[in-house]
Every structure is written in C-alpha cells, then in structure tokens.
Design a protein around this motif. Structure first.
Motif, PDB file in Angstrom:
ATOM      1  N   GLN A 161      65.454  47.887  25.376  1.00  0.00           N
ATOM      2  CA  GLN A 161      64.204  48.514  25.782  1.00  0.00           C
ATOM      3  C   GLN A 161      64.137  48.538  27.304  1.00  0.00           C
ATOM      4  O   GLN A 161      64.469  47.557  27.966  1.00  0.00           O
ATOM      5  CB  GLN A 161      63.005  47.754  25.215  1.00  0.00           C
ATOM      6  N   PHE A 162      63.691  49.659  27.831  1.00  0.00           N
ATOM      7  CA  PHE A 162      63.595  49.839  29.271  1.00  0.00           C
ATOM      8  C   PHE A 162      62.135  49.707  29.684  1.00  0.00           C
ATOM      9  O   PHE A 162      61.243  50.250  29.043  1.00  0.00           O
ATOM     10  CB  PHE A 162      64.131  51.220  29.665  1.00  0.00           C
ATOM     11  N   VAL A 163      61.892  48.964  30.779  1.00  0.00           N
ATOM     12  CA  VAL A 163      60.553  48.813  31.347  1.00  0.00           C
ATOM     13  C   VAL A 163      60.657  49.209  32.812  1.00  0.00           C
ATOM     14  O   VAL A 163      61.405  48.594  33.574  1.00  0.00           O
ATOM     15  CB  VAL A 163      60.034  47.358  31.223  1.00  0.00           C
ATOM     16  N   ASP A 164      59.918  50.257  33.203  1.00  0.00           N
ATOM     17  CA  ASP A 164      60.043  50.748  34.579  1.00  0.00           C
ATOM     18  C   ASP A 164      59.254  49.868  35.563  1.00  0.00           C
ATOM     19  O   ASP A 164      58.402  49.078  35.173  1.00  0.00           O
ATOM     20  CB  ASP A 164      59.614  52.214  34.676  1.00  0.00           C
ATOM     21  N   TRP A 165      59.585  50.034  36.845  1.00  0.00           N
ATOM     22  CA  TRP A 165      58.970  49.206  37.886  1.00  0.00           C
ATOM     23  C   TRP A 165      57.467  49.418  37.977  1.00  0.00           C
ATOM     24  O   TRP A 165      56.727  48.472  38.268  1.00  0.00           O
ATOM     25  CB  TRP A 165      59.637  49.462  39.241  1.00  0.00           C
ATOM     26  N   ASN A 166      56.987  50.628  37.708  1.00  0.00           N
ATOM     27  CA  ASN A 166      55.537  50.853  37.741  1.00  0.00           C
ATOM     28  C   ASN A 166      54.834  50.001  36.693  1.00  0.00           C
ATOM     29  O   ASN A 166      53.795  49.394  36.974  1.00  0.00           O
ATOM     30  CB  ASN A 166      55.197  52.335  37.526  1.00  0.00           C
ATOM     31  N   SER A 167      55.385  49.957  35.492  1.00  0.00           N
ATOM     32  CA  SER A 167      54.789  49.145  34.425  1.00  0.00           C
ATOM     33  C   SER A 167      54.837  47.660  34.773  1.00  0.00           C
ATOM     34  O   SER A 167      53.869  46.925  34.555  1.00  0.00           O
ATOM     35  CB  SER A 167      55.500  49.388  33.099  1.00  0.00           C
ATOM     36  N   LEU A 168      55.963  47.217  35.308  1.00  0.00           N
ATOM     37  CA  LEU A 168      56.081  45.812  35.704  1.00  0.00           C
ATOM     38  C   LEU A 168      55.109  45.478  36.828  1.00  0.00           C
ATOM     39  O   LEU A 168      54.484  44.409  36.823  1.00  0.00           O
ATOM     40  CB  LEU A 168      57.520  45.507  36.124  1.00  0.00           C
ATOM     41  N   HIS A 169      54.945  46.399  37.769  1.00  0.00           N
ATOM     42  CA  HIS A 169      54.003  46.196  38.865  1.00  0.00           C
ATOM     43  C   HIS A 169      52.578  46.073  38.332  1.00  0.00           C
ATOM     44  O   HIS A 169      51.807  45.218  38.781  1.00  0.00           O
ATOM     45  CB  HIS A 169      54.124  47.344  39.870  1.00  0.00           C
TER      46      HIS A 169
END
Length: 154
Positions: free
Chosen positions: A87-95
């Motif tokens: 599963q991929f989690v982008d930096w915007n979501s992590l931020h």
C-alpha cells in the motif's frame, strides 16, 4: 471492519456517557477529572483488534511523540496490509496525519524520515520503503508475535 473475510459496517456509539467538570473561573483548578465511559461494544472491539506493542521499542522511542505515533501506526497497519499487495501512502497524507507543526511538507518529510529510521530500528521486521512520492507499506509481522492459546487438557 473485516470479519471472516467480509467487510462489515457497524454503526455504534463508542461513548456511552461522559461527565465533564469545568471550573467556574478560568484560574480555578478542576478538582475532579472529567470521565468518558466507553460503550461495551466498542470496548470489546478494542480487545478483539488490539495489537500488542513491544515495551522495549516503546521505551526506546519514548523521547519522541512523533516516533511513538509512527510506531503505533505501523504496528496497527503493517500486519493488515495484504501479502503481495503493498500500500502506498503519499507525503500529503502523512503530513496531514503526523505533520502538525510543520508548515512545509519538505521540512516534515526530512523530519519524518529521520524519525522513521529510529522507528524501524525499534521495529526491525517492519517492511517499508520511501521515495519522493511517499511510503510503500508491505505486509509485516506485528511487533509482538501473537500468543498461542494453551491447549485444553482432556
């Protein structure tokens, strides 16, 4: 939630009661703590879906609230990632999830990657890779192996 391979939607309240004490004046201390009572159904689901944390990892990461947050998030998430389906989690979501206090994503990303290094040291079986787009999470065992239930004597 998923039960026996099926997605099940549950509509329940997780709080059955709460009691809040507010001071009459802004400079007055509250003498009794506010309380929140969890509903029985919600409390039971917490026990059914709990993932134990490694107390040594928690102790090693205790000086950083972000590291503890990331460790708990990975402990809950990685073993639920389907094997062979990263599963991929982008930096915007992590931020959005972890980046309070960081106005710029690039500052958050640098700090997060530094923190992630410490978390992975404490959770060595975590299978994660990072790139310019975000994180790729792969199926990993939980930080503490599930206990086997003792067999009954007959």
């Amino acid at each position: 939630m998923v039960e026996e391979g099926r997605a099940v939607q549950v509509n329940t309240q997780f709080v059955s009661a709460f009691d809040l004490w507010f001071p009459k004046q802004a400079d007055q201390r509250v003498l009794w703590p506010s309380t929140v009572r969890l509903s029985e159904e919600y409390f039971q689901t917490l026990g059914q879906h709990a993932v134990p944390l490694d107390h040594r990892a928690v102790a090693a990461l205790a000086s950083s609230s972000m590291a503890l947050d990331v460790y708990v998030w990975l402990a809950q998430r990685l073993h639920r990632v389907p094997a062979g389906k990263p599963q991929f989690v982008d930096w915007n979501s992590l931020h959005e999830q972890f980046g309070q206090g960081f106005a710029r994503i690039r500052d958050f990303r640098r700090n997060f990657l530094h923190t992630l290094h410490h978390v992975v040291t404490a959770y060595p079986s975590a299978r994660i890779s990072a790139d310019d787009g975000g994180l790729t999470l792969s199926h990993s065992p939980p930080p503490v192996a599930a206990r086997s239930s003792p067999s009954k004597l007959t």
